[in-house]
Write an enzyme that holds these catalytic residues in place. Structure first.
Site, PDB file in Angstrom:
ATOM      1  CB  SER A  59      -0.909   0.021   1.234  1.00  0.00           C
ATOM      2  OG  SER A  59      -1.730  -1.113   1.266  1.00  0.00           O
ATOM      3  CD  GLN A  60      -1.247   6.784  -1.365  1.00  0.00           C
ATOM      4  OE1 GLN A  60      -2.248   6.183  -1.785  1.00  0.00           O
ATOM      5  NE2 GLN A  60      -1.170   8.077  -1.270  1.00  0.00           N
TER       6      GLN A  60
END
Ligand code: SAH
Length: 211
Positions: A59-60
């Protein structure tokens, strides 16, 4: 390597409103480039999600920070993570002095992350299986973090959360989810807070999306 980029990333997260010092200090220490493939290393400190192979993503950083901050991690917390993936989230929790239990359903992803943890000296209890069913043997957990999007909150995970424990889980359809932050106030009672608009890979399992 990448020390400067790490500081810059953490400063940018502060500007976006992340203030949990235990988390921010862990993000300064954990080398994100070690959790992505060689070709992706130059992108490791951009605030974007990156592919980790097998159709999965890490994920970011901002999303990871929002989720982890919502958990209000304290040193020594027993934390269950569903979706080990690259191992980056688990490494952050470990760096924050949590006792981490992590479940990954994809056998190739699992084998790779085990090797990585071994090499980096990261001590996380890992299991390959369907995380929607939780890990009863080690329950209750002070915190539960689900890093894939689910159609609903699995009952098994609700049961395995300690009283006063917190769980963060993306809930929605396949393309867009709301982050639900649950606090267990009594055996069958939860306070729920919503953080809208995220996109995760699907949580696949008995109490998630069907295969
Ligand atoms: N926390 C990870 C993010 C991984 S992406 C990181 O820091 O990199 C989500 C992961 O969830 C994928 O690896 C996917 O295989 C896994 N997953 C999906 N459904 C699952 C389930 N039911 N149980 C365990 N893992 C699951």
């Amino acid at each position: 390597m990448y020390k400067q980029q790490r500081y810059e990333l953490v400063e940018s997260l502060r500007l976006k409103g992340i203030s949990d010092e235990l988390l921010l200090q862990a993000m300064i220490k954990v080398e994100r480039e070690k959790f992505v493939s060689a070709i992706m290393k130059p992108n490791a400190y951009k605030d974007i999600a990156l592919p980790i192979g097998y159709g999965q993503t890490i994920s970011q950083p901002f999303t990871i920070a929002i989720m982890t901050e919502a958990l209000q991690i304290k040193k020594g917390d027993k934390v269950l993570e569903i979706g080990t993936g690259s191992g980056y989230q688990a490494a952050l929790l470990y760096q924050m002095s949590a006792k981490v239990y992590s479940i990954e359903r994809h056998i190739d992803v699992y084998n790779e992350v085990l090797k990585k943890f071994e090499k980096l000296g990261i001590r996380v209890h890992c299991k390959c299986g369907d995380g929607t069913l939780g890990w009863d043997q080690y329950s209750p957990f002070d915190k539960i973090i689900v890093t894939a999007g689910s159609p609903s909150v699995p009952e098994s995970l609700k049961k395995q959360l300690a009283i006063n424990g917190r769980m963060v889980i993306p809930v929605g359809n396949m393309s867009s989810q709301t982050l639900k932050v649950l606090t267990k106030t009594a055996p069958e009672e939860f306070e729920i807070e919503d953080i809208p608009q995220f996109a995760f890979v699907p949580l696949i399992g008995r109490e998630g999306w069907k295969e």
